[in-house]
Design a protein around this motif. Sequence first.
Motif, short mmCIF file in Angstrom:
data_model
loop_
_atom_site.label_atom_id
_atom_site.label_comp_id
_atom_site.label_asym_id
_atom_site.label_seq_id
_atom_site.Cartn_x
_atom_site.Cartn_y
_atom_site.Cartn_z
N ALA A 194 10.81 -1.96 -2.75
CA ALA A 194 11.79 -2.97 -2.33
C ALA A 194 11.78 -3.12 -0.81
N TYR A 195 11.73 -1.99 -0.08
CA TYR A 195 11.64 -2.06 1.38
C TYR A 195 10.36 -2.78 1.80
N ALA A 196 9.21 -2.38 1.20
CA ALA A 196 7.93 -2.97 1.59
C ALA A 196 7.89 -4.46 1.25
N TYR A 197 8.46 -4.81 0.10
CA TYR A 197 8.48 -6.23 -0.28
C TYR A 197 9.32 -7.05 0.70
N PHE A 198 10.53 -6.56 1.01
CA PHE A 198 11.37 -7.33 1.93
C PHE A 198 10.68 -7.49 3.28
N ARG B 256 0.91 0.36 4.87
CA ARG B 256 1.47 0.79 6.16
C ARG B 256 2.57 1.84 5.94
N PHE B 257 3.44 1.58 4.98
CA PHE B 257 4.48 2.56 4.64
C PHE B 257 3.83 3.88 4.19
N GLU B 258 2.83 3.78 3.32
CA GLU B 258 2.19 4.99 2.80
C GLU B 258 1.53 5.80 3.91
N GLN B 259 0.92 5.10 4.85
CA GLN B 259 0.25 5.79 5.94
C GLN B 259 1.26 6.58 6.79
N LEU B 260 2.42 5.97 7.05
CA LEU B 260 3.45 6.67 7.82
C LEU B 260 3.96 7.89 7.07
N LEU B 261 4.06 7.78 5.75
CA LEU B 261 4.45 8.94 4.94
C LEU B 261 3.40 10.04 5.05
N GLN B 262 2.13 9.65 4.85
CA GLN B 262 1.02 10.62 4.94
C GLN B 262 1.07 11.36 6.27
N GLN B 263 1.38 10.61 7.34
CA GLN B 263 1.36 11.18 8.69
C GLN B 263 2.67 11.89 9.05
N ASP B 264 3.64 11.91 8.11
CA ASP B 264 4.97 12.46 8.43
C ASP B 264 5.56 11.82 9.67
N ASN B 265 5.30 10.56 9.86
CA ASN B 265 5.79 9.86 11.05
C ASN B 265 7.21 9.34 10.78
#
Lengths: 294, 294
Positions: A194-198, B256-265
């Motif tokens: 939902a965050y990514a979609y928005f 982009r969201f997944e990458q930030l998660l992977q990087q613990d950013n």
Amino acid sequence: MFNQLGVIGCGLMGGSFALALKKAGLVKRVVGYSKSPSTTETAKRLGVIDIAAESALLAVAGSDIVLVAVPVAATEATFRAVKHLVDPKVLMMDVGSTKCDVVDAAQRVLGKQIGSFVPCHPIAGKEQSGVQAADATLYQGRQVILTPLPQTDAALIQKATDVWSALGCQVLKMTPQNHDAAFAAVSHLPHLLAYAYFSTIANQSAGRDFLSLAGPGFRDFTRIAASDPAIWRDILLANKQEVLAQSQRFRDMLARFEQLLQQDNAQALEALLQQASEGRSQWQMGQLSGNRPR
Amino acid sequence: MFNQLGVIGCGLMGGSFALALKKAGLVKRVVGYSKSPSTTETAKRLGVIDIAAESALLAVAGSDIVLVAVPVAATEATFRAVKHLVDPKVLMMDVGSTKCDVVDAAQRVLGKQIGSFVPCHPIAGKEQSGVQAADATLYQGRQVILTPLPQTDAALIQKATDVWSALGCQVLKMTPQNHDAAFAAVSHLPHLLAYAYFSTIANQSAGRDFLSLAGPGFRDFTRIAASDPAIWRDILLANKQEVLAQSQRFRDMLARFEQLLQQDNAQALEALLQQASEGRSQWQMGQLSGNRPR
């Protein structure tokens, strides 16, 4: 009946628990602490708490029930701050949406006080956050998952069960691992999507115009994208392995849908849509399946 | 005030329009046709239509207003079946969620009757489908997009505007191209994602157990995955280029969201979540932006 509830973190979850316990006549006095003094002040002004504490430790002093309702990444520091005043008879619970990390923090920090801690996750919430959104009926009719540690006092697990039941909740027990796998699938991934979609829509040059045309389907689909960013930063990071694994599964499924679209394969596309549509039409919130993971 | 409404396709959209027109006192008589005779029969029994027609053509005979409310892929065949009885003064509208394909079909088929056709898209719906779900208030307070053709009769555009306004709608005009680009973003993509997400969960071995734990966030996020599969097969295929382009943008954002998660950013992740959360909190349904696409 409790003499004093100590709430650490007077936000939506902590504030709603205080109001619910008061409404049910289960507590005489609520002492609250929040990191931000203005939150504690507002909580007092709104009648959510009776006494503002100057520290987490002071919210625990004299309390026979304690609720830790902070973003999950702040749990360990909170345990460290309060453990000296957690008496073996005190029931201490949390409301975190992830459980492996909270249980690990408890194992690292709580020492001989660990028997008092009953890890809890009430499946309740709304997109507004903060003490202003606190609501005595937030937990009513919801499920609460307990993920007790091997050292948790059995009498306190029973007491926790009784408290949540008295607030109208259905109480389930699971391992922290099964909990985190299940909630990556049914809660953390949908929030991420939902965050990514928005963000996808809002970051396009025509985004504002697009948004002005969005209807009720969009409204409901994106409701959870208005959730508290600090809370969800912590949840997604705390459960990142499970979340990333679910996101991978989702991307594979989306690729399958896209491929059928590319191929103009109307029949196979309809079959996939139909399966989802029937499954979702039959689903009912809070309806338990036969073989629950333990 | 119309003498006779001809409804072709007595489902949720067509049935609700008939009920709304009756309730507003705007029509004396409703004649309805559906591909399935049992639907037409149910529509009559429920009082949604007054007379059951044996064919689409017979639903148009004697009608001064016609609503084509069939899955978009059936629009062209419907135009072909009825065009001989579409008099120049008849107002003929559709309710399709895609507009380029409907306008193309009209150009191909309607010939000199094309002036009667006002392409419409009311931004309304619910996850239930079928005439049983028809509701006189479905369109109230909603937006309706008109995408007139160069040949559309100006007086009939005005008449269409007046009818929808009388039902409590806000009427906007756009090109079919801008319409389809916007609705790929705010409606078709969310449907695709909701269907794909529900399938992701339901097709896991622990899927049933997971689903039994899902809460209100899941409920709202997946509501549109219960939508009619035949309708959505057609919409997704009819607008597939725009839908696939939006899906690509979405996959980039998710990565982009997944990458930030992977990087613990945590910091950059929170900034992204915050931007979405603020945007969604400020969004209000039906609030028009300053510079609308035409």
